[in-house]
Design a protein around this motif. Sequence first.
Motif, short mmCIF file in Angstrom:
data_model
loop_
_atom_site.label_atom_id
_atom_site.label_comp_id
_atom_site.label_asym_id
_atom_site.label_seq_id
_atom_site.Cartn_x
_atom_site.Cartn_y
_atom_site.Cartn_z
N SER A 42 -51.46 -51.36 25.13
CA SER A 42 -52.72 -50.80 25.58
C SER A 42 -52.93 -51.18 27.04
N GLN A 43 -53.39 -50.22 27.84
CA GLN A 43 -53.66 -50.49 29.24
C GLN A 43 -54.81 -49.62 29.72
N ASP A 44 -55.71 -50.23 30.48
CA ASP A 44 -56.78 -49.50 31.16
C ASP A 44 -56.38 -49.42 32.62
N ILE A 45 -56.37 -48.21 33.16
CA ILE A 45 -55.90 -48.01 34.52
C ILE A 45 -56.98 -47.30 35.33
N PRO A 46 -57.62 -48.00 36.26
CA PRO A 46 -58.56 -47.30 37.15
C PRO A 46 -57.77 -46.32 38.01
N ILE A 47 -58.29 -45.14 38.20
CA ILE A 47 -57.57 -44.11 38.95
C ILE A 47 -57.33 -44.54 40.40
N ASN A 72 -57.35 -44.63 29.94
CA ASN A 72 -57.07 -45.60 28.88
C ASN A 72 -55.79 -45.15 28.20
N PHE A 73 -54.81 -46.04 28.12
CA PHE A 73 -53.54 -45.69 27.49
C PHE A 73 -53.31 -46.55 26.27
N LEU A 74 -52.86 -45.91 25.19
CA LEU A 74 -52.43 -46.62 23.98
C LEU A 74 -51.12 -46.00 23.54
N GLY A 75 -50.10 -46.81 23.39
CA GLY A 75 -48.80 -46.31 22.99
C GLY A 75 -48.27 -47.03 21.77
N TYR A 76 -47.52 -46.32 20.96
CA TYR A 76 -46.85 -46.88 19.79
C TYR A 76 -45.36 -46.67 19.97
N LYS A 77 -44.60 -47.75 19.89
CA LYS A 77 -43.16 -47.66 20.06
C LYS A 77 -42.49 -47.54 18.70
N ALA A 78 -41.75 -46.46 18.51
CA ALA A 78 -40.98 -46.26 17.28
C ALA A 78 -39.67 -47.02 17.44
N ASP A 79 -39.49 -48.03 16.60
CA ASP A 79 -38.28 -48.84 16.73
C ASP A 79 -37.19 -48.44 15.73
N GLY A 80 -37.46 -47.44 14.91
CA GLY A 80 -36.46 -46.96 13.97
C GLY A 80 -36.36 -47.74 12.69
N THR A 81 -36.94 -48.93 12.63
CA THR A 81 -36.85 -49.75 11.42
C THR A 81 -37.99 -49.49 10.45
N ASP A 127 -66.28 -34.05 28.93
CA ASP A 127 -66.74 -35.44 28.92
C ASP A 127 -65.55 -36.40 28.88
N GLU A 128 -64.50 -35.96 28.21
CA GLU A 128 -63.29 -36.78 28.04
C GLU A 128 -62.12 -35.84 27.84
N VAL A 129 -61.00 -36.15 28.46
CA VAL A 129 -59.78 -35.38 28.27
C VAL A 129 -58.77 -36.31 27.61
N PHE A 140 -45.27 -42.59 20.24
CA PHE A 140 -46.29 -41.71 20.76
C PHE A 140 -47.19 -42.46 21.74
N GLY A 141 -47.88 -41.69 22.54
CA GLY A 141 -48.81 -42.25 23.51
C GLY A 141 -50.04 -41.38 23.61
N ILE A 142 -51.17 -42.03 23.84
CA ILE A 142 -52.44 -41.34 23.98
C ILE A 142 -53.07 -41.81 25.29
N ILE A 143 -53.49 -40.87 26.10
CA ILE A 143 -54.20 -41.21 27.33
C ILE A 143 -55.58 -40.58 27.24
N ARG A 144 -56.59 -41.42 27.33
CA ARG A 144 -57.97 -40.93 27.43
C ARG A 144 -58.32 -40.88 28.92
N VAL A 145 -58.63 -39.70 29.42
CA VAL A 145 -58.99 -39.51 30.81
C VAL A 145 -60.51 -39.47 30.88
N LEU A 146 -61.09 -40.45 31.57
CA LEU A 146 -62.54 -40.56 31.65
C LEU A 146 -62.99 -40.38 33.09
N GLY A 147 -64.09 -39.68 33.27
CA GLY A 147 -64.60 -39.46 34.61
C GLY A 147 -65.94 -38.76 34.58
N SER A 148 -66.26 -38.11 35.67
CA SER A 148 -67.50 -37.36 35.74
C SER A 148 -67.23 -36.01 36.41
N ASP A 149 -67.96 -35.01 35.99
CA ASP A 149 -67.80 -33.65 36.52
C ASP A 149 -66.36 -33.14 36.36
N MET A 150 -65.73 -33.48 35.24
CA MET A 150 -64.37 -33.01 34.99
C MET A 150 -64.46 -31.60 34.39
#
Length: 180
Positions: A42-47, A72-81, A127-129, A140-150
């Motif tokens: 998980s990582q929060d990245i200011p633009i 906001n990024f959340l990723g799940y690593k598939a390790d095959g096991t 409101d959110e992308v 898989f990975g999910i990125i929540r794009v947060l801002g204003s006037d998007m």
Amino acid sequence: MKRTVKYLFYTLFTALLLVSCASEASLQHYFVDHQESANFISQDIPISMVKLDKSNFSKEQNEAYNSVKKLNFLGYKADGTDVETYKTELKKVKTILRDKKYNELMAFNDKGRKVVVKYIGDDDEADEVVVFGSAKDMGFGIIRVLGSDMSPDKMVTLFTALQSANIDEGQIKDITNFFK
């Protein structure tokens, strides 16, 4: 009489509190519940920390980029096991994103990787992308794009521009190393 009114007030307040705390699945809850789980990153990245060459951006792409405040990024690593856990987590995310509040913006497949871009809001303002990508061999990975006037339309042009933009990979090395 005073006692009855107090009792009625407290009963209604408690009922309202319990109803508002219903455990409805949401992307935000999923992020919070899994940010420190095994196989997740998980990582929060200011633009403002994302440096990229915007010299070839159009006016619309530049406006869209400037409307984004945080990723906001959340990723799940598939390790095959543990294929079953991967499938279960993937199904949870897909179920959340099937909610009618998410409007599909675009979707594409590239070399076995599926990417879906959805947004919450209306045709004029998002409101959110949400960018959701998955690949059986990586996870898989999910990125929540947060801002204003998007604007959804401007977000499409921005995502198109980002596919060919020069991005310093050192900025996202934690994420890319996680999926290796």
